[in-house]
Design a protein around this motif. Structure first.
Motif, PDB file in Angstrom:
ATOM      1  N   ALA A  78      -7.555  -8.795 -74.990  1.00 40.16           N
ATOM      2  CA  ALA A  78      -8.955  -8.387 -75.157  1.00 40.16           C
ATOM      3  C   ALA A  78      -9.775  -9.521 -75.774  1.00 40.16           C
ATOM      4  O   ALA A  78     -10.888  -9.818 -75.324  1.00 40.16           O
ATOM      5  CB  ALA A  78      -9.025  -7.144 -76.046  1.00 40.16           C
ATOM      6  N   MET A  79      -9.197 -10.187 -76.797  1.00 48.21           N
ATOM      7  CA  MET A  79      -9.896 -11.296 -77.438  1.00 48.21           C
ATOM      8  C   MET A  79     -10.080 -12.470 -76.470  1.00 48.21           C
ATOM      9  O   MET A  79     -11.141 -13.105 -76.434  1.00 48.21           O
ATOM     10  CB  MET A  79      -9.139 -11.758 -78.679  1.00 48.21           C
ATOM     11  CG  MET A  79      -9.886 -12.813 -79.476  1.00 48.21           C
ATOM     12  SD  MET A  79      -8.850 -13.546 -80.759  1.00 48.21           S
ATOM     13  CE  MET A  79      -7.645 -14.411 -79.768  1.00 48.21           C
ATOM     14  N   SER A  80      -9.040 -12.735 -75.675  1.00 45.83           N
ATOM     15  CA  SER A  80      -9.123 -13.865 -74.737  1.00 45.83           C
ATOM     16  C   SER A  80     -10.217 -13.643 -73.694  1.00 45.83           C
ATOM     17  O   SER A  80     -10.843 -14.592 -73.221  1.00 45.83           O
ATOM     18  CB  SER A  80      -7.772 -14.086 -74.047  1.00 45.83           C
ATOM     19  OG  SER A  80      -7.493 -13.057 -73.123  1.00 45.83           O
ATOM     20  N   ARG A  81     -10.463 -12.379 -73.348  1.00 42.30           N
ATOM     21  CA  ARG A  81     -11.535 -12.069 -72.397  1.00 42.30           C
ATOM     22  C   ARG A  81     -12.908 -12.381 -72.995  1.00 42.30           C
ATOM     23  O   ARG A  81     -13.812 -12.852 -72.303  1.00 42.30           O
ATOM     24  CB  ARG A  81     -11.459 -10.600 -71.978  1.00 42.30           C
ATOM     25  CG  ARG A  81     -10.332 -10.297 -70.990  1.00 42.30           C
ATOM     26  CD  ARG A  81     -10.334  -8.830 -70.589  1.00 42.30           C
ATOM     27  NE  ARG A  81      -9.382  -8.572 -69.520  1.00 42.30           N
ATOM     28  CZ  ARG A  81      -9.637  -8.681 -68.224  1.00 42.30           C
ATOM     29  NH1 ARG A  81     -10.840  -9.054 -67.827  1.00 42.30           N
ATOM     30  NH2 ARG A  81      -8.712  -8.429 -67.323  1.00 42.30           N
ATOM     31  N   VAL A  82     -13.061 -12.127 -74.292  1.00 39.02           N
ATOM     32  CA  VAL A  82     -14.320 -12.471 -74.958  1.00 39.02           C
ATOM     33  C   VAL A  82     -14.505 -13.983 -74.963  1.00 39.02           C
ATOM     34  O   VAL A  82     -15.606 -14.493 -74.713  1.00 39.02           O
ATOM     35  CB  VAL A  82     -14.341 -11.937 -76.410  1.00 39.02           C
ATOM     36  CG1 VAL A  82     -15.690 -12.227 -77.052  1.00 39.02           C
ATOM     37  CG2 VAL A  82     -14.069 -10.452 -76.433  1.00 39.02           C
ATOM     38  N   LEU A  83     -13.437 -14.709 -75.257  1.00 38.90           N
ATOM     39  CA  LEU A  83     -13.512 -16.183 -75.287  1.00 38.90           C
ATOM     40  C   LEU A  83     -13.917 -16.728 -73.923  1.00 38.90           C
ATOM     41  O   LEU A  83     -14.717 -17.671 -73.832  1.00 38.90           O
ATOM     42  CB  LEU A  83     -12.169 -16.772 -75.722  1.00 38.90           C
ATOM     43  CG  LEU A  83     -11.686 -16.442 -77.137  1.00 38.90           C
ATOM     44  CD1 LEU A  83     -10.335 -17.104 -77.405  1.00 38.90           C
ATOM     45  CD2 LEU A  83     -12.692 -16.886 -78.174  1.00 38.90           C
ATOM     46  N   ALA A  84     -13.345 -16.143 -72.862  1.00 41.92           N
ATOM     47  CA  ALA A  84     -13.686 -16.602 -71.510  1.00 41.92           C
ATOM     48  C   ALA A  84     -15.124 -16.250 -71.147  1.00 41.92           C
ATOM     49  O   ALA A  84     -15.846 -17.056 -70.556  1.00 41.92           O
ATOM     50  CB  ALA A  84     -12.710 -15.995 -70.506  1.00 41.92           C
ATOM     51  N   THR A  86     -17.723 -15.750 -73.097  1.00 42.23           N
ATOM     52  CA  THR A  86     -18.724 -16.491 -73.883  1.00 42.23           C
ATOM     53  C   THR A  86     -18.666 -17.991 -73.645  1.00 42.23           C
ATOM     54  O   THR A  86     -19.579 -18.718 -74.049  1.00 42.23           O
ATOM     55  CB  THR A  86     -18.543 -16.227 -75.383  1.00 42.23           C
ATOM     56  OG1 THR A  86     -17.200 -16.565 -75.759  1.00 42.23           O
ATOM     57  CG2 THR A  86     -18.806 -14.770 -75.719  1.00 42.23           C
ATOM     58  N   GLY A  87     -17.577 -18.469 -73.012  1.00 40.90           N
ATOM     59  CA  GLY A  87     -17.444 -19.904 -72.777  1.00 40.90           C
ATOM     60  C   GLY A  87     -16.867 -20.662 -73.956  1.00 40.90           C
ATOM     61  O   GLY A  87     -16.793 -21.896 -73.933  1.00 40.90           O
ATOM     62  N   ILE A  88     -16.427 -19.939 -74.993  1.00 36.58           N
ATOM     63  CA  ILE A  88     -15.844 -20.613 -76.164  1.00 36.58           C
ATOM     64  C   ILE A  88     -14.556 -21.320 -75.785  1.00 36.58           C
ATOM     65  O   ILE A  88     -14.241 -22.396 -76.310  1.00 36.58           O
ATOM     66  CB  ILE A  88     -15.591 -19.582 -77.295  1.00 36.58           C
ATOM     67  CG1 ILE A  88     -16.917 -19.042 -77.816  1.00 36.58           C
ATOM     68  CG2 ILE A  88     -14.808 -20.205 -78.443  1.00 36.58           C
ATOM     69  CD1 ILE A  88     -16.773 -17.897 -78.799  1.00 36.58           C
ATOM     70  N   GLU A 230     -12.528 -14.466 -65.390  1.00 31.37           N
ATOM     71  CA  GLU A 230     -13.630 -13.883 -66.158  1.00 31.37           C
ATOM     72  C   GLU A 230     -14.840 -14.799 -66.004  1.00 31.37           C
ATOM     73  O   GLU A 230     -14.757 -15.995 -66.255  1.00 31.37           O
ATOM     74  CB  GLU A 230     -13.235 -13.779 -67.634  1.00 31.37           C
ATOM     75  CG  GLU A 230     -14.158 -12.919 -68.458  1.00 31.37           C
ATOM     76  CD  GLU A 230     -13.946 -11.432 -68.240  1.00 31.37           C
ATOM     77  OE1 GLU A 230     -14.963 -10.730 -68.097  1.00 31.37           O
ATOM     78  OE2 GLU A 230     -12.805 -10.986 -68.194  1.00 31.37           O
ATOM     79  N   LYS A 231     -15.969 -14.237 -65.565  1.00 29.56           N
ATOM     80  CA  LYS A 231     -17.168 -15.046 -65.361  1.00 29.56           C
ATOM     81  C   LYS A 231     -17.840 -15.350 -66.693  1.00 29.56           C
ATOM     82  O   LYS A 231     -18.079 -14.466 -67.515  1.00 29.56           O
ATOM     83  CB  LYS A 231     -18.138 -14.325 -64.429  1.00 29.56           C
ATOM     84  CG  LYS A 231     -17.624 -14.176 -63.002  1.00 29.56           C
ATOM     85  CD  LYS A 231     -18.650 -13.480 -62.125  1.00 29.56           C
ATOM     86  CE  LYS A 231     -18.121 -13.354 -60.700  1.00 29.56           C
ATOM     87  NZ  LYS A 231     -19.097 -12.653 -59.823  1.00 29.56           N
ATOM     88  N   THR A 232     -18.145 -16.631 -66.898  1.00 28.99           N
ATOM     89  CA  THR A 232     -18.806 -17.035 -68.132  1.00 28.99           C
ATOM     90  C   THR A 232     -20.289 -16.670 -68.081  1.00 28.99           C
ATOM     91  O   THR A 232     -20.951 -16.882 -67.071  1.00 28.99           O
ATOM     92  CB  THR A 232     -18.665 -18.553 -68.344  1.00 28.99           C
ATOM     93  OG1 THR A 232     -17.273 -18.879 -68.361  1.00 28.99           O
ATOM     94  CG2 THR A 232     -19.281 -18.991 -69.662  1.00 28.99           C
ATOM     95  N   GLU A 233     -20.774 -16.096 -69.172  1.00 24.26           N
ATOM     96  CA  GLU A 233     -22.187 -15.737 -69.258  1.00 24.26           C
ATOM     97  C   GLU A 233     -22.832 -16.494 -70.412  1.00 24.26           C
ATOM     98  O   GLU A 233     -22.172 -16.899 -71.364  1.00 24.26           O
ATOM     99  CB  GLU A 233     -22.346 -14.222 -69.469  1.00 24.26           C
ATOM    100  CG  GLU A 233     -21.849 -13.397 -68.289  1.00 24.26           C
ATOM    101  CD  GLU A 233     -22.075 -11.910 -68.507  1.00 24.26           C
ATOM    102  OE1 GLU A 233     -22.833 -11.559 -69.444  1.00 24.26           O
ATOM    103  OE2 GLU A 233     -21.508 -11.109 -67.750  1.00 24.26           O
ATOM    104  N   ASP A 234     -24.122 -16.693 -70.298  1.00 20.06           N
ATOM    105  CA  ASP A 234     -24.871 -17.445 -71.314  1.00 20.06           C
ATOM    106  C   ASP A 234     -25.208 -16.527 -72.491  1.00 20.06           C
ATOM    107  O   ASP A 234     -26.332 -16.058 -72.641  1.00 20.06           O
ATOM    108  CB  ASP A 234     -26.144 -18.024 -70.687  1.00 20.06           C
ATOM    109  CG  ASP A 234     -26.831 -19.020 -71.617  1.00 20.06           C
ATOM    110  OD1 ASP A 234     -26.155 -19.514 -72.552  1.00 20.06           O
ATOM    111  OD2 ASP A 234     -28.037 -19.285 -71.418  1.00 20.06           O
TER     112      ASP A 234
END
Length: 463
Positions: A78-84, A86-88, A230-234
């Motif tokens: 779940a955390m890795s999906r947030v990282l992807a 957000t582009g972090i 996972e698509k990166t969003e701004d």
């Protein structure tokens, strides 16, 4: 030796043989495991209702034992999906793109990064974290896409997953089945993991270099498969991305320091990493999604849990069966074993020691073979409860080396089934690099087989 082998012991052996046979034939073992639980319960209790209930109770027992492992993997995914999203993740690996100047540096840099990240995130999320960013850099440096897939696969799904030093999901499964502390399996696995890792990655590297010189490898992957990313969003500013790209590794480094200082291992270490991941996930959701942060937090958790139970769904019935061989029998079915019994597997080990002149050479070869066979189902995890039980049995029989035998079986099972040889287990790395999973499996075959042979020989001298 005062050990009375009854019908339950022989039935357990029959079903272990059947399970191995099913795995060799690449058939699903769920049905045979459930049938095994039912038959054992029926023979033990003589009660149809209790036997049917025993199947369900065995699932509850297995899930209870596996729950911390399922949770940590779900939370980290779940955390890795947030990282992807957000582009972090791109910012986190960006400094390493300056290091990759040629194919050799590309292979070893990607491999070592994959190994380190996989220890914390597990390999499948790590592939997503690294692959999309470093694949183009590696190709520009001259390393073919297949070489990138090999590096990520061997270091991630091979070295990191088979050792699992940080999350300790794999060692916990094998240690529980073997009836020994997790720390014993981890410490026993270190020399074996190093041997397997060094031999396999070095052999794979030289085979890659040879075929690159011969012009046999295409630089860019051309496999007609679907790549799900996972698509990166701004959602964050560059300053925020850089801040979190530094904060997140620091947080996990502090976890490792805390583990060393406070001697946290097994469940305690898993809980620390899991709690840290939860707070990182919460902070990122609030900062990135703002007003929608609460809703998005739930969405990420749901996706993580879907992944976790999808991975461990096939493991639960198998683990439930093998837990019957140890302390789980009394909890699941009841006190139906002879008074002198120490658990089905322990009884078999003592009986085997009394009738078979089992040598350590035979033991290590058998554990490697059984581990590799159990990996044929493409999971890697579904069979490590079995190798833990057999490691205990053989260790009891020869009077030493239970931890080493268990670790060896774990390494063989996960290297074969965890994602380096079985084509349907190679999909994450193959998909990211756009290469055929079957081609990747063929590329890994010789290095992994040589590695298993050398590691088996080393294990003989460690017992």
């Amino acid at each position: 030796m005062g050990i009375e082998l009854v019908a339950l012991h022989w039935i357990y052996i029959v079903f272990i043989v059947l399970i191995i046979g099913f795995m060799v034939k690449r058939l699903d073992t769920t049905l045979i495991c459930i049938l095994g639980i039912f038959v054992i319960a029926m023979v033990a209790t003589g009660d149809l209702t209790a036997s049917i209930s025993g199947v369900f109770n065995s699932f509850i027992y297995a899930i209870t034992e596996l729950l911390s492992t399922i949770l940590i993997i779900s939370i980290i995914v779940a955390m890795s999906r947030v990282l992807a999203k957000t582009g972090i993740n791109e910012v986190m690996v960006a400094p390493f793109t300056k290091i990759i100047k040629n194919p050799t540096l590309a292979y070893w840099t990607i491999g070592i990064l994959m190994m380190i990240i996989s220890w914390f995130f597990w390999p499948s999320p790590a592939v997503a974290l690294l692959g999309a960013v470093l694949l183009p850099v590696a190709i520009r440096a001259g390393l073919p896409a297949l070489g990138v897939a090999v590096a990520m696969n061997l270091f991630g799904h091979g070295i990191a997953l088979s050792s699992d030093f940080v999350i300790q999901g794999a060692p916990k499964l094998t240690a529980d089945a073997a009836g020994i502390p997790v720390a014993d399996v981890v410490s026993a696995s270190i020399p074996l993991v190093i041997t397997m890792g060094v031999v396999t990655t070095v052999v794979a590297y030289f085979l890659l270099r040879r075929d690159m010189k011969r012009g046999k490898l295409q630089l860019v992957g051309t496999y007609e498969g679907e790549v799900e990313q996972e698509k990166t969003e701004d959602l964050l500013t560059m300053t925020q991305k850089r801040f979190f790209a530094i904060l997140i590794p620091v947080a996990f480094i502090l976890d490792v320091v805390a583990m060393a200082l406070f001697n946290l291992q097994g469940g305690d270490a898993t809980a620390l990493v899991g709690g840290t991941s939860v707070f990182i996930l919460l902070v990122l959701c609030i900062v990135a999604h703002k007003k929608k942060g609460l809703e998005e937090t739930t969405n990420y958790f749901v996706k993580g849990f879907q992944f976790g139970f999808k991975v461990f769904g096939p493991v639960i019935p198998i683990a439930a069966f093998f837990y019957l061989g140890d302390s789980g029998f009394t909890t699941i079915i009841g006190d139906y074993l002879p008074k002198t019994s120490h658990g089905i597997v322990n009884d078999l080990g003592v009986a085997l020691a009394a009738i078979v002149p089992l040598t350590k050479e035979i033991a290590v070869i058998t554990l490697t073979g059984v581990g590799a066979i159990t990996g044929l189902d493409g999971s890697g995890f579904s069979g490590i409860s079995l190798v833990g039980s057999i490691g205990n049995l053989f260790g009891t029989a020869i009077g030493e080396g239970t931890a080493t035998l268990t670790a060896l079986g774990q390494i063989a099972a996960i290297w074969v089934g965890g994602g380096t040889l079985i084509p349907w287990a190679l999909i994450p790395a193959a998909a990211i690099c756009n290469v055929s999973p079957f081609e990747l499996a063929r590329r890994n075959l010789i290095p992994v087989v040589i590695g298993l042979i050398v590691t088996t020989i080393v294990a003989v001298f460690l017992i």
